[in-house]
Design a protein around this motif. Structure first.
Motif, PDB file in Angstrom:
ATOM      1  N   CYS A   1       0.831  -1.206   0.000  1.00 28.92           N
ATOM      2  CA  CYS A   1       0.000   0.000   0.000  1.00 28.92           C
ATOM      3  C   CYS A   1       0.863   1.252   0.000  1.00 28.92           C
ATOM      4  O   CYS A   1       0.626   2.189  -0.774  1.00 28.92           O
ATOM      5  CB  CYS A   1      -0.915  -0.022   1.226  1.00 28.92           C
ATOM      6  N   ARG A   2       1.881   1.286   0.830  1.00 27.15           N
ATOM      7  CA  ARG A   2       2.747   2.467   0.913  1.00 27.15           C
ATOM      8  C   ARG A   2       3.539   2.662  -0.372  1.00 27.15           C
ATOM      9  O   ARG A   2       3.788   3.792  -0.792  1.00 27.15           O
ATOM     10  CB  ARG A   2       3.685   2.337   2.111  1.00 27.15           C
ATOM     11  N   THR A   3       3.947   1.559  -0.980  1.00 25.62           N
ATOM     12  CA  THR A   3       4.673   1.675  -2.243  1.00 25.62           C
ATOM     13  C   THR A   3       3.781   2.274  -3.329  1.00 25.62           C
ATOM     14  O   THR A   3       4.228   3.120  -4.114  1.00 25.62           O
ATOM     15  CB  THR A   3       5.186   0.298  -2.687  1.00 25.62           C
ATOM     16  N   ILE A   4       2.532   1.848  -3.374  1.00 27.35           N
ATOM     17  CA  ILE A   4       1.597   2.399  -4.357  1.00 27.35           C
ATOM     18  C   ILE A   4       1.348   3.884  -4.088  1.00 27.35           C
ATOM     19  O   ILE A   4       1.333   4.712  -5.013  1.00 27.35           O
ATOM     20  CB  ILE A   4       0.272   1.610  -4.331  1.00 27.35           C
ATOM     21  N   LEU A   5       1.173   4.241  -2.827  1.00 26.90           N
ATOM     22  CA  LEU A   5       0.934   5.640  -2.500  1.00 26.90           C
ATOM     23  C   LEU A   5       2.113   6.530  -2.879  1.00 26.90           C
ATOM     24  O   LEU A   5       1.928   7.689  -3.270  1.00 26.90           O
ATOM     25  CB  LEU A   5       0.640   5.782  -1.003  1.00 26.90           C
ATOM     26  N   ARG A   6       3.316   5.987  -2.792  1.00 23.72           N
ATOM     27  CA  ARG A   6       4.487   6.796  -3.131  1.00 23.72           C
ATOM     28  C   ARG A   6       4.589   7.081  -4.630  1.00 23.72           C
ATOM     29  O   ARG A   6       5.405   7.917  -5.041  1.00 23.72           O
ATOM     30  CB  ARG A   6       5.767   6.111  -2.637  1.00 23.72           C
ATOM     31  N   LEU A   7       3.775   6.428  -5.432  1.00 18.12           N
ATOM     32  CA  LEU A   7       3.749   6.756  -6.856  1.00 18.12           C
ATOM     33  C   LEU A   7       3.299   8.194  -7.089  1.00 18.12           C
ATOM     34  O   LEU A   7       3.564   8.771  -8.150  1.00 18.12           O
ATOM     35  CB  LEU A   7       2.818   5.798  -7.607  1.00 18.12           C
TER      36      LEU A   7
END
Length: 277
Positions: free
Chosen positions: A97-103
């Motif tokens: 989830c955090r990786t996706i948000l960092r996009l």
């Protein structure tokens, strides 16, 4: 340190091969600069944290806590290893989830870097230098992680491991610069507080002394938080350890870092409200 891999159904078992254990560790250990670490004024820090899509500390704390408890249950409590495994899977999903948000963080990071510029508002040349270099490392980190994520998601046909390694190196560099900045600021503030008062000059006003002491406490919190994250970055470096580090150790360092960051943000918010007329 690869925060994401295509296999999301991670299972931590003793029978897993060494290579797969390393991939599990990468997926459980998200990387990336935390918004608002404290490189310039608190106003810019708070604005960056607000603009940054991944600036949800609750997700980070929960993910690392699940990793800490799950790792302990898997390694120390065989009777509850299934519960530990499920907690580790939850941690992996939160990392995803955090990786996706960092996009969506590139633009906000660019705004933050542009506002800081070359640090003209900083009085100390060393602080200005490490802050500018740190902002540059943070800015370059995001696209490297995006490429690595896209490679793992089979959007791009490139070798993701190289991009994960590059993103880890940029993250570690940013943390090292943050540590250097905090140490330098603590040294300077301590010297100013302990310096003898010159003749015919008045001592520091009580309000200014308290402000300097509060700044020292803030820098100390930033230092401890960055050191905890730096430990995880070192554990994730290729060939840094002979075997994959224990998930509970990664979770412990991440939990310490996250709690310190949340406390520091809450403390800064309280001080800002107290000084607002």
């Amino acid at each position: 340190m690869a925060p994401l891999h295509s296999s999301l159904d991670v299972r931590v078992r003793d029978s897993v091969s060494k290579k797969k254990k390393k991939r599990i560790f990468h997926s459980l250990n998200p990387v990336g600069p935390r918004p608002g670490r404290g490189r310039c004024s608190s106003v810019l820090q708070n604005r960056r944290a607000t603009l940054t899509a991944s600036g949800f500390p609750q997700i980070r704390v929960l993910g690392y806590c699940c990793q800490l408890v799950g790792g302990v249950l898997v390694e120390q409590c065989p009777t509850r290893s299934e519960v530990g495994t499920r907690l580790l899977v939850v941690s992996t999903q939160l990392s995803h989830c955090r990786t996706i948000l960092r996009l969506f963080d590139d633009l906000s990071m660019f705004v933050y870097t542009k506002q800081y510029g070359l640090g003209a508002q900083e009085e100390d040349a060393f602080v200005r230098l490490v802050s500018v270099l740190g902002n540059l490392a943070d800015q370059l980190y995001y696209p490297c992680e995006h490429v690595a994520w896209a490679a793992d998601a089979r959007v791009l046909h490139v070798d993701s491991s190289r991009w994960w390694t590059l993103s880890t190196a940029l993250w570690a560099l940013s943390l090292l610069l943050g540590v250097a900045r905090s140490l330098w600021m603590l040294l300077k503030l301590r010297q100013r507080l302990r310096s003898p008062t010159a003749p015919f000059t008045s001592p520091l006003p009580r309000g200014k002394r308290r402000a300097m002491e509060a700044q020292m406490q803030s820098e100390a919190l930033s230092l401890l938080s960055n050191l905890a994250d730096l430990a995880n970055a070192a554990l994730a470096a290729p060939g840094a350890v002979g075997r994959p580090p224990s998930p509970w150790l990664v979770g412990l360092m991440g939990t310490i870092s996250s709690i310190l960051s949340m406390y520091q943000a809450a403390r800064a918010g309280g001080q800002a409200e107290a000084t607002t007329p």
